[in-house]
Scaffold this motif. Structure first.
Motif, short mmCIF file in Angstrom:
data_model
loop_
_atom_site.label_atom_id
_atom_site.label_comp_id
_atom_site.label_asym_id
_atom_site.label_seq_id
_atom_site.Cartn_x
_atom_site.Cartn_y
_atom_site.Cartn_z
N TYR A 1 1.00 -1.04 0.04
CA TYR A 1 -0.07 -0.11 -0.19
C TYR A 1 0.91 1.30 -0.03
N PHE B 1 9.83 7.76 -9.31
CA PHE B 1 8.47 7.95 -9.78
C PHE B 1 8.16 6.61 -10.57
N MET C 1 5.58 3.57 -9.38
CA MET C 1 4.52 3.45 -10.06
C MET C 1 4.26 1.83 -10.54
N HIS D 1 3.41 -0.32 -8.06
CA HIS D 1 2.26 0.01 -7.56
C HIS D 1 1.10 -0.68 -8.51
N LEU D 2 1.42 -0.42 -9.71
CA LEU D 2 0.72 -1.06 -10.70
C LEU D 2 0.56 -2.63 -10.52
N ARG E 1 -14.54 -0.39 -9.03
CA ARG E 1 -13.20 0.18 -9.07
C ARG E 1 -12.42 0.32 -10.37
N THR F 1 -10.88 3.40 -11.45
CA THR F 1 -9.63 3.73 -10.60
C THR F 1 -8.61 2.96 -11.30
N GLY G 1 -5.47 5.01 -13.56
CA GLY G 1 -3.92 4.86 -13.21
C GLY G 1 -3.37 4.32 -14.36
N ALA G 2 -3.88 3.47 -15.45
CA ALA G 2 -3.23 2.90 -16.35
C ALA G 2 -3.00 4.29 -17.29
N CYS H 1 -2.42 7.04 -16.46
CA CYS H 1 -1.46 7.82 -15.81
C CYS H 1 -0.13 7.14 -16.18
N VAL I 1 -6.86 9.65 -7.31
CA VAL I 1 -6.74 9.58 -5.88
C VAL I 1 -8.13 9.73 -5.22
N VAL J 1 -10.12 6.73 -5.35
CA VAL J 1 -9.85 5.84 -4.10
C VAL J 1 -10.40 6.15 -3.03
N GLY K 1 -13.14 3.81 -1.27
CA GLY K 1 -12.50 2.98 -0.26
C GLY K 1 -11.59 2.06 -0.72
N ILE K 2 -10.69 1.64 0.24
CA ILE K 2 -9.60 0.48 -0.29
C ILE K 2 -10.32 -0.57 -0.63
C1 HEM Z 1 0.89 8.74 -11.44
C2 HEM Z 1 0.70 7.56 -11.15
C3 HEM Z 1 -0.18 6.82 -9.83
C4 HEM Z 1 -0.20 7.42 -8.58
C5 HEM Z 1 0.29 8.89 -8.26
C6 HEM Z 1 -1.06 6.63 -7.96
C7 HEM Z 1 -1.58 6.74 -6.78
C8 HEM Z 1 -2.41 5.95 -5.87
C9 HEM Z 1 -2.69 5.95 -4.57
C10 HEM Z 1 -2.09 6.92 -3.61
C11 HEM Z 1 -3.63 4.95 -4.26
C12 HEM Z 1 -4.26 4.63 -2.73
C13 HEM Z 1 -3.13 3.78 -2.30
C14 HEM Z 1 -2.94 2.67 -2.64
O1 HEM Z 1 -3.48 1.76 -2.53
O2 HEM Z 1 -1.60 2.46 -3.08
C15 HEM Z 1 -3.85 4.34 -5.45
C16 HEM Z 1 -4.80 3.24 -5.62
C17 HEM Z 1 -4.91 2.31 -6.89
N1 HEM Z 1 -4.17 2.70 -7.82
FE1 HEM Z 1 -2.75 4.21 -8.45
N2 HEM Z 1 -1.47 5.50 -8.96
C18 HEM Z 1 -0.66 5.95 -9.86
C19 HEM Z 1 -0.78 4.94 -10.97
C20 HEM Z 1 -1.61 3.60 -11.19
C21 HEM Z 1 -1.67 2.64 -12.34
C22 HEM Z 1 -0.55 2.93 -13.32
C23 HEM Z 1 -2.69 1.97 -11.84
C24 HEM Z 1 -2.71 0.57 -12.76
C25 HEM Z 1 -2.87 0.46 -13.81
C26 HEM Z 1 -2.99 2.05 -10.64
C27 HEM Z 1 -4.10 1.37 -10.23
C28 HEM Z 1 -4.72 1.66 -8.66
C29 HEM Z 1 -5.97 1.06 -8.37
C30 HEM Z 1 -6.67 -0.17 -9.07
C31 HEM Z 1 -5.92 1.60 -7.12
C32 HEM Z 1 -7.03 1.31 -5.97
C33 HEM Z 1 -6.53 0.56 -4.83
C34 HEM Z 1 -7.71 -0.05 -3.87
O3 HEM Z 1 -8.83 0.22 -3.95
O4 HEM Z 1 -7.20 -0.73 -2.99
N3 HEM Z 1 -2.52 3.38 -10.26
N4 HEM Z 1 -3.00 4.75 -6.68
#
Ligand code: HEM
Lengths: 314, 219
Positions: B46, B94, B98, B101-102, B115, B118, B122-123, B125, B193, B196, B200-201
């Motif tokens: 997380y 960064f 990322m 995270h992905l 979601r 979300t 993200g993708a 991004c 964000v 998200v 909720g998580i």
């Molecule tokens: C600029 C790039 C990105 C930033 C700053 C970012 C930031 C965040 C943050 C702060 C969260 C909440 C905390 C966490 O679960 O880690 C989150 C959740 C999430 N991110 Fe990203 N993210 C980015 C890129 C991506 C990418 C590339 C994907 C996938 C393709 C993605 C998919 C998700 C998903 C599905 C959640 C929801 C998680 C949940 O509900 O538990 N994100 N993101």
């Protein structure tokens, strides 16, 4: 499996037991850690900054390559002259994805006439010695066929000269070509050509299309790049000079260039771009793609991530 | 005129009031800035979301420092060179954060339960970041820029994009790098964000809401 009914049955996160969690404190700590890490990495490893190659540097270091390239621009046999859209309308040029020719469809939007733009106009605009005036006049009075015979013969003779050295070319019927190429070399070595290719009649200028195309038509730039492991068959695009990580995230894009059928295809760029467009769309649509969206369930990595939760459930 | 006071209150405020009511309904303050999280949110994975946000902040801040003195500064100043190095390494961090995270979100199937948006933001991004980094490499005005732009033009030209998006045009690439792509990435990240926070998580796969009795029984 009934993915759809499962999806609708997903419980709300708010319904679960909670624990205190300070998001802003977490963010602040993360920000400080990342800032410090960045400062440390930057101090330790700095960043690459190899000087760009100017036309002046190129023509001084490799006059033979420069002259051969100038002759190819004049005779319209260079890579840029034969490129097709968006630079010119070379018949048949332009990559295709199956029957789909997007390169030609986009049209000639950045016109480049290599003989005129890279050689003749710069020569006319610079102070002209009498023999250059005569050579320019002889060139424009000749038919296209005649011009191409001259450039082909001179290109041939340059190739046979030791090191491609223009001063050691065997005598022959090259028309005004040696005079034109020789003067362009002098201009380039004096640094004048860099400014001329860029300015093209403007004062302010931010577009380097012409000088970069001219440079890239020679072998000098590619040779330097090869020495820095930057060539296409060395995973070039994602690397940078020195031992820096470069654009590692381009690995998949660069990967396709290393394998067949792309490696040997004349449509490699178009095909790889099409493939990457489909894969990128696939990444965005992962939640909706049957099979792919079930991979997490099959791999069970999630059991590790939420192991506390599953342990508690038992 | 004869409206009951309550319905007048609900509808008052015009567009502004409507937007406020929508915002408060979808993201009430305790959802926007909660001080608790579900107990199942307990894993180092997380942290990579917030690390990605942090690295993005550092990327933008160091980019702004470079902008103060303009694009040529770092070639002639050792302070500038260090700021450029900060910018480069924050980008590497960064992208690294990322990508982890992905993959984390992938293996958690974190698109479940409404979601998908979300995931999709993200993708996008990720794709926008690749474009932003690429245009950054093109605007360094050094050997790498020359070489990378010369190579990259062929791919873009082959699919017709190069006719409009000219990687050999420094001015155009600089604008994309410092205006258009940062705006897009900033907006998308904000949306990501907020989404998200709104949903909720995501709960663990196959998790069921514990009934109060069961929780007590376990304790
Ligand atoms: C600029 C790039 C990105 C930033 C700053 C970012 C930031 C965040 C943050 C702060 C969260 C909440 C905390 C966490 O679960 O880690 C989150 C959740 C999430 N991110 Fe990203 N993210 C980015 C890129 C991506 C990418 C590339 C994907 C996938 C393709 C993605 C998919 C998700 C998903 C599905 C959640 C929801 C998680 C949940 O509900 O538990 N994100 N993101």
């Amino acid at each position: 499996m009934k993915p759809l009914s499962r999806r609708t049955a997903e419980p709300e996160s708010a319904a679960f037991p909670t624990r205190p969690y300070d998001l802003l404190k977490e963010f602040t700590i993360a920000l400080v850690v990342v800032a410090l890490l960045t400062a440390g990495l930057a101090a330790l490893f700095s960043s690459p900054d190899d000087k760009p190659v100017t036309l002046a540097a190129w023509s001084a270091a490799a006059p033979g390559d420069f002259t051969a390239t100038a002759v190819a621009e004049l005779g319209a046999t260079s890579m840029t002259a034969q490129y097709g859209p968006p630079y010119n309308d070379t018949p048949g040029a332009g990559q295709k994805i199956g029957p789909l020719g997007l390169q030609r469809a986009a049209g000639v939007r950045i016109p480049v006439d290599t003989a005129e733009d890279f050689v003749l106009r710069p020569l006319r605009q610079a102070p002209e010695p009498a023999e250059v005036t005569a050579a320019l006049a002889a060139w424009s009075a000749a038919s296209t066929d005649r011009q191409q015979t001259w450039t082909a013969a001179y290109a041939d003779a340059l190739g046979k000269a030791p090191n491609g050295d223009p001063t050691q070319v065997a005598p022959g019927d090259y028309g005004p070509v040696p005079a034109l190429a020789g003067r362009l070399l002098t201009l380039a070595q004096a640094g004048g050509l860099d400014g001329q290719l860029l300015a093209q009649g403007h004062f302010y200028q931010t577009d380097y299309t012409k000088p970069v195309l001219f440079l890239a038509d020679g072998t000098y730039l590619a040779g330097l790049a090869d020495g820095q492991h930057l060539s296409g068959d060395q995973w070039g695009m994602m690397n940078e000079t020195g031992n820096y990580p470069g654009q590692a995230w381009l690995w998949l894009y660069t990967f396709w260039y290393q394998i067949d059928p792309f490696k040997s295809s004349t449509n490699a760029d178009a095909l790889i771009w099409a493939l990457m467009a489909v894969l990128s769309l696939g990444l965005v649509l992962v939640p909706f793609i049957p099979g792919v969206r079930s991979v997490p369930r099959w791999t069970k990595v999630y059991r590790l991530i939420w192991r506390d939760h599953y342990r508690g459930q038992r | 005129m004869s409206d009951p006071a309550t319905s007048r209150e609900v509808r008052s405020g015009g567009w502004t009031g409507a937007v406020r009511r929508y915002a408060v309904r979808t993201l009430p303050p305790e959802k926007l800035l909660p001080d608790t999280q579900p107990a199942y949110m307990a894993s180092w994975i997380y942290v990579f979301g917030v690390l990605t946000v942090s690295a993005l902040v550092v990327v933008v801040a160091t980019g702004c420092l470079l902008a103060l003195e303009g694009p040529g500064w770092w070639h002639v100043s050792s302070v500038g060179k260090y700021v450029n190095s900060l910018h480069l390494w924050s980008v590497e961090l960064f992208m690294f954060f990322m990508v982890i995270h992905l993959w984390g979100k992938f293996f958690m199937a974190a698109w479940r339960g409404r979601r998908a948006m979300t995931w999709m933001t993200g993708a996008v991004c990720f794709l926008a970041s690749v474009g932003a980094a690429f245009t950054g490499y093109l605007t360094q005005q050094n050997f790498d820029s020359q070489w990378i732009s010369g190579q990259a033009k062929d791919g873009l030209n082959a699919v017709g994009i190069g006719a409009w998006f000219n990687v050999l045009d420094f001015g155009q690439m600089l604008m994309w790098h410092i205006v258009l792509l940062p705006l897009a990435l900033g907006g998308l990240t904000g949306l990501h964000v907020l989404l998200v926070r709104r949903r909720g998580i995501v709960p663990p796969i196959d998790a069921t809401v514990p009934t109060p009795g069961a929780v007590e029984g376990r304790l």
